[in-house]
Design a protein around this motif. Structure first.
Motif, PDB file in Angstrom:
ATOM      1  N   ILE A 222       0.848  -1.200   0.000  1.00 37.28           N
ATOM      2  CA  ILE A 222       0.000   0.000   0.000  1.00 37.28           C
ATOM      3  C   ILE A 222       0.885   1.252   0.000  1.00 37.28           C
ATOM      4  CG2 ILE A 222      -1.605   1.355   1.437  1.00 37.28           C
ATOM      5  CD1 ILE A 222      -2.999  -1.322   2.142  1.00 37.28           C
ATOM      6  N   ARG A 223       1.945   1.237   0.837  1.00 35.42           N
ATOM      7  CA  ARG A 223       2.852   2.403   0.901  1.00 35.42           C
ATOM      8  C   ARG A 223       3.574   2.609  -0.430  1.00 35.42           C
ATOM      9  NH1 ARG A 223       3.398   0.684   6.379  1.00 35.42           N
ATOM     10  NH2 ARG A 223       5.140  -0.701   5.830  1.00 35.42           N
ATOM     11  N   ARG A 224       3.905   1.484  -1.104  1.00 36.76           N
ATOM     12  CA  ARG A 224       4.597   1.571  -2.402  1.00 36.76           C
ATOM     13  C   ARG A 224       3.714   2.324  -3.410  1.00 36.76           C
ATOM     14  NH1 ARG A 224       4.043  -1.531  -6.966  1.00 36.76           N
ATOM     15  NH2 ARG A 224       2.877  -3.232  -6.014  1.00 36.76           N
ATOM     16  N   ILE A 225       2.427   1.988  -3.439  1.00 37.74           N
ATOM     17  CA  ILE A 225       1.538   2.646  -4.404  1.00 37.74           C
ATOM     18  C   ILE A 225       1.282   4.094  -3.995  1.00 37.74           C
ATOM     19  CG2 ILE A 225      -0.848   2.631  -5.286  1.00 37.74           C
ATOM     20  CD1 ILE A 225      -0.493  -0.263  -5.893  1.00 37.74           C
ATOM     21  N   GLU A 226       1.147   4.343  -2.684  1.00 39.53           N
ATOM     22  CA  GLU A 226       0.974   5.725  -2.202  1.00 39.53           C
ATOM     23  C   GLU A 226       2.094   6.617  -2.723  1.00 39.53           C
ATOM     24  OE1 GLU A 226      -1.319   6.052   2.084  1.00 39.53           O
ATOM     25  OE2 GLU A 226       0.756   5.358   2.096  1.00 39.53           O
ATOM     26  N   SER A 227       3.337   6.115  -2.616  1.00 43.91           N
ATOM     27  CA  SER A 227       4.456   6.964  -3.033  1.00 43.91           C
ATOM     28  C   SER A 227       4.560   7.029  -4.558  1.00 43.91           C
ATOM     29  CB  SER A 227       5.766   6.493  -2.395  1.00 43.91           C
ATOM     30  OG  SER A 227       6.316   5.434  -3.114  1.00 43.91           O
ATOM     31  N   ASP A 228       4.173   5.951  -5.262  1.00 42.91           N
ATOM     32  CA  ASP A 228       4.210   5.968  -6.737  1.00 42.91           C
ATOM     33  C   ASP A 228       3.272   7.026  -7.323  1.00 42.91           C
ATOM     34  OD1 ASP A 228       6.018   3.936  -6.800  1.00 42.91           O
ATOM     35  OD2 ASP A 228       4.657   2.371  -7.548  1.00 42.91           O
ATOM     36  N   TYR A 249       0.380 -14.712  -0.916  1.00 49.17           N
ATOM     37  CA  TYR A 249       1.461 -13.799  -1.325  1.00 49.17           C
ATOM     38  C   TYR A 249       0.804 -12.534  -1.885  1.00 49.17           C
ATOM     39  CZ  TYR A 249       6.162 -12.582  -2.939  1.00 49.17           C
ATOM     40  OH  TYR A 249       7.385 -11.978  -3.103  1.00 49.17           O
ATOM     41  N   PRO A 250       0.355 -11.618  -0.981  1.00 44.83           N
ATOM     42  CA  PRO A 250      -0.441 -10.462  -1.427  1.00 44.83           C
ATOM     43  C   PRO A 250       0.381  -9.448  -2.235  1.00 44.83           C
ATOM     44  CG  PRO A 250      -0.014 -10.346   0.935  1.00 44.83           C
ATOM     45  CD  PRO A 250       0.551 -11.645   0.471  1.00 44.83           C
ATOM     46  N   THR A 251      -0.133  -9.074  -3.411  1.00 45.48           N
ATOM     47  CA  THR A 251       0.519  -8.060  -4.241  1.00 45.48           C
ATOM     48  C   THR A 251      -0.523  -7.032  -4.669  1.00 45.48           C
ATOM     49  OG1 THR A 251       2.087  -9.702  -5.040  1.00 45.48           O
ATOM     50  CG2 THR A 251       1.902  -7.692  -6.337  1.00 45.48           C
ATOM     51  N   ALA A 252      -0.195  -5.744  -4.471  1.00 48.70           N
ATOM     52  CA  ALA A 252      -1.145  -4.670  -4.771  1.00 48.70           C
ATOM     53  C   ALA A 252      -1.174  -4.355  -6.264  1.00 48.70           C
ATOM     54  CB  ALA A 252      -0.767  -3.414  -3.995  1.00 48.70           C
ATOM     55  N   VAL A 253      -2.387  -4.052  -6.755  1.00 48.76           N
ATOM     56  CA  VAL A 253      -2.584  -3.674  -8.157  1.00 48.76           C
ATOM     57  C   VAL A 253      -3.423  -2.389  -8.147  1.00 48.76           C
ATOM     58  CG1 VAL A 253      -3.603  -4.367 -10.361  1.00 48.76           C
ATOM     59  CG2 VAL A 253      -2.656  -6.106  -8.832  1.00 48.76           C
ATOM     60  N   ARG A 278     -13.703  -5.590  -2.192  1.00 50.04           N
ATOM     61  CA  ARG A 278     -12.577  -5.840  -1.268  1.00 50.04           C
ATOM     62  C   ARG A 278     -11.322  -5.095  -1.701  1.00 50.04           C
ATOM     63  NH1 ARG A 278     -13.816 -12.178  -1.028  1.00 50.04           N
ATOM     64  NH2 ARG A 278     -15.053 -12.275   0.858  1.00 50.04           N
ATOM     65  N   THR A 279     -11.512  -3.812  -2.027  1.00 52.93           N
ATOM     66  CA  THR A 279     -10.372  -2.994  -2.458  1.00 52.93           C
ATOM     67  C   THR A 279     -10.341  -1.693  -1.658  1.00 52.93           C
ATOM     68  OG1 THR A 279     -11.695  -2.023  -4.225  1.00 52.93           O
ATOM     69  CG2 THR A 279     -10.388  -3.952  -4.812  1.00 52.93           C
ATOM     70  N   PHE A 280      -9.193  -1.010  -1.723  1.00 54.92           N
ATOM     71  CA  PHE A 280      -8.966   0.190  -0.910  1.00 54.92           C
ATOM     72  C   PHE A 280      -9.177   1.461  -1.741  1.00 54.92           C
ATOM     73  CE2 PHE A 280      -6.627  -3.225   1.025  1.00 54.92           C
ATOM     74  CZ  PHE A 280      -6.688  -2.994   2.396  1.00 54.92           C
ATOM     75  N   PRO A 281     -10.022   2.402  -1.262  1.00 50.04           N
ATOM     76  CA  PRO A 281     -10.189   3.679  -1.961  1.00 50.04           C
ATOM     77  C   PRO A 281      -8.898   4.521  -1.874  1.00 50.04           C
ATOM     78  CG  PRO A 281     -11.893   3.357  -0.281  1.00 50.04           C
ATOM     79  CD  PRO A 281     -10.863   2.318  -0.066  1.00 50.04           C
ATOM     80  N   VAL A 282      -8.688   5.384  -2.878  1.00 50.06           N
ATOM     81  CA  VAL A 282      -7.487   6.225  -2.942  1.00 50.06           C
ATOM     82  C   VAL A 282      -7.906   7.695  -2.873  1.00 50.06           C
ATOM     83  CG1 VAL A 282      -5.519   6.903  -4.397  1.00 50.06           C
ATOM     84  CG2 VAL A 282      -6.232   4.495  -4.301  1.00 50.06           C
ATOM     85  N   TYR A 283      -7.199   8.472  -2.040  1.00 47.26           N
ATOM     86  CA  TYR A 283      -7.502   9.903  -1.873  1.00 47.26           C
ATOM     87  C   TYR A 283      -6.305  10.746  -2.312  1.00 47.26           C
ATOM     88  CZ  TYR A 283     -11.362   8.361   1.113  1.00 47.26           C
ATOM     89  OH  TYR A 283     -12.509   7.773   1.590  1.00 47.26           O
ATOM     90  N   LYS A 284      -6.629  11.963  -2.798  1.00 46.22           N
ATOM     91  CA  LYS A 284      -5.580  12.936  -3.106  1.00 46.22           C
ATOM     92  C   LYS A 284      -5.983  14.235  -2.442  1.00 46.22           C
ATOM     93  CE  LYS A 284      -2.386  12.714  -6.825  1.00 46.22           C
ATOM     94  NZ  LYS A 284      -2.133  11.971  -8.012  1.00 46.22           N
ATOM     95  N   GLU A 285      -5.099  14.762  -1.590  1.00 50.89           N
ATOM     96  CA  GLU A 285      -5.387  16.003  -0.853  1.00 50.89           C
ATOM     97  C   GLU A 285      -6.773  15.942  -0.198  1.00 50.89           C
ATOM     98  OE1 GLU A 285      -4.726  18.801  -3.944  1.00 50.89           O
ATOM     99  OE2 GLU A 285      -2.572  18.370  -3.994  1.00 50.89           O
ATOM    100  N   GLY A 286      -7.072  14.781   0.416  1.00 51.56           N
ATOM    101  CA  GLY A 286      -8.315  14.625   1.168  1.00 51.56           C
ATOM    102  C   GLY A 286      -9.546  14.332   0.330  1.00 51.56           C
ATOM    103  N   PHE A 292      -8.352   2.898  -7.209  1.00 55.14           N
ATOM    104  CA  PHE A 292      -8.509   1.990  -6.060  1.00 55.14           C
ATOM    105  C   PHE A 292      -7.344   1.011  -6.084  1.00 55.14           C
ATOM    106  CE2 PHE A 292     -10.878   0.162  -9.607  1.00 55.14           C
ATOM    107  CZ  PHE A 292     -10.386  -1.146  -9.657  1.00 55.14           C
ATOM    108  N   VAL A 293      -7.080   0.384  -4.930  1.00 57.74           N
ATOM    109  CA  VAL A 293      -6.005  -0.605  -4.848  1.00 57.74           C
ATOM    110  C   VAL A 293      -6.620  -1.968  -4.521  1.00 57.74           C
ATOM    111  CG1 VAL A 293      -3.937  -1.340  -3.581  1.00 57.74           C
ATOM    112  CG2 VAL A 293      -4.246   1.057  -4.184  1.00 57.74           C
ATOM    113  N   ALA A 294      -6.372  -2.917  -5.416  1.00 56.84           N
ATOM    114  CA  ALA A 294      -6.839  -4.294  -5.213  1.00 56.84           C
ATOM    115  C   ALA A 294      -5.623  -5.166  -4.897  1.00 56.84           C
ATOM    116  CB  ALA A 294      -7.526  -4.785  -6.485  1.00 56.84           C
TER     117      ALA A 294
END
Length: 299
Positions: A222-228, A249-253, A278-286, A292-294
């Protein structure tokens, strides 16, 4: 403390995430109780669960159960002897206790026999401890398979049971134990393991068997995609636990949906993304974005 280790791994079809907590708690409880009841010393019990396997690694296990002095109370001295000679009551008690007349002592008006029971070897006890512990597990929705003979959380594919480098002689759910596990289902077949190298060998075969290690990898993905993509991905604890229990072996997409749907209320989007996908929402400046991240299982 002993530096010997024992390993039990049960390979199964996909485990529902709702069963994970129950398996962890019950397996630890039942094996610890059984080891204590069998007077078999051990250091630490490490239970592991992934989507297609669960089991336990016992650190510091003793190779032999402790010896035991058994003291049995028999009839009263008045009933045991008549005119100084042993009665039928005493002889019957000795036969039932597998003892001789010279093993008898008298205390507080009763006869006792005392004998030392030599401890059995761990390799003899562990198959029984493991089998009984597994057979006593309770599940929310157990399954039957084959001709209905077996009943367990999911059909069992293999059993690995070892004490140090030795394979324990055990058969359960129609599977004979071995020193072979299986790696990630899309990339590997059989993998040879031992209690000493289990976690490392599985990781080399793209299976992260320890939950804490899978959680660490999920968070770092998750942190890898946040910084990307220079954005924020809040971690929902329930969703994190689900991803950890549903993967080996979880890998984010990173994915996205059409921008026009951002006109919907954020709650609608979040419920759809989190609970249905079952995925994570993505925010930019709130602000919610159309990313999304699956998580996929595998590299």
């Amino acid at each position: 403390m002993s530096d010997h280790k024992a390993l039990l791994e049960v390979g199964i079809e996909e485990l529902p995430s709702s069963e994970v907590q129950g398996i962890k708690t019950q397996l630890k409880e039942r094996i610890e109780r059984s080891l204590d009841n069998n007077r078999l010393g051990y250091g630490e019990l490490e239970v592991f669960v992934a989507s297609r396997r669960f089991g336990v690694l016992i650190h510091g296990i003793e190779l032999k159960q402790s010896d035991f002095v058994e003291k049995k109370k028999g009839p009263s001295e008045k009933i045991a002897y008549k005119e100084g000679e042993p009665t039928r009551a005493l002889l019957g008690f000795l036969r039932g206790s597998n003892a001789q007349i010279e093993d008898v002592s008298v205390e507080d008006g009763y006869v006792y026999v005392q004998r030392e029971i030599i401890g059995k070897m761990a390799e003899e006890l562990l198959p029984q401890i493991f089998s009984e512990s597994l057979n006593s597990l309770d599940f929310k929705k157990p399954m039957r398979w084959g001709d209905g003979t077996y009943r367990f959380v999911r059909p069992v594919k293999w059993i690995t049971a070892m004490l140090d480098t030795e394979i324990l002689d055990m058969e359960l759910f129609g599977k004979r134990s071995s020193n072979k596990s299986r790696g990630h289902r899309f990339f590997f077949d059989e993998v040879e393991v031992s209690p000493e190298n289990y976690f490392q060998n599985m990781r080399d075969a793209l299976v992260i068997a320890r939950e804490s290690d899978r959680e660490e990898r999920t968070l770092s993905e998750i942190r890898r995609i946040e910084s990307d993509i220079h954005s924020q991905i809040p971690v929902d604890e329930g969703l994190l636990a689900e991803v950890v229990s549903l993967t080996e072996y979880p890998t984010a997409v990173l994915g996205n949906f059409m921008e026009k749907y951002l006109s919907l209320p954020p709650e609608v989007i979040i419920v759809t993304i989190k609970h249905h996908q079952r995925t994570f929402p993505v925010y930019k400046e709130g602000k919610l974005t159309n990313n999304f991240v699956a998580f996929q299982d595998g590299p």
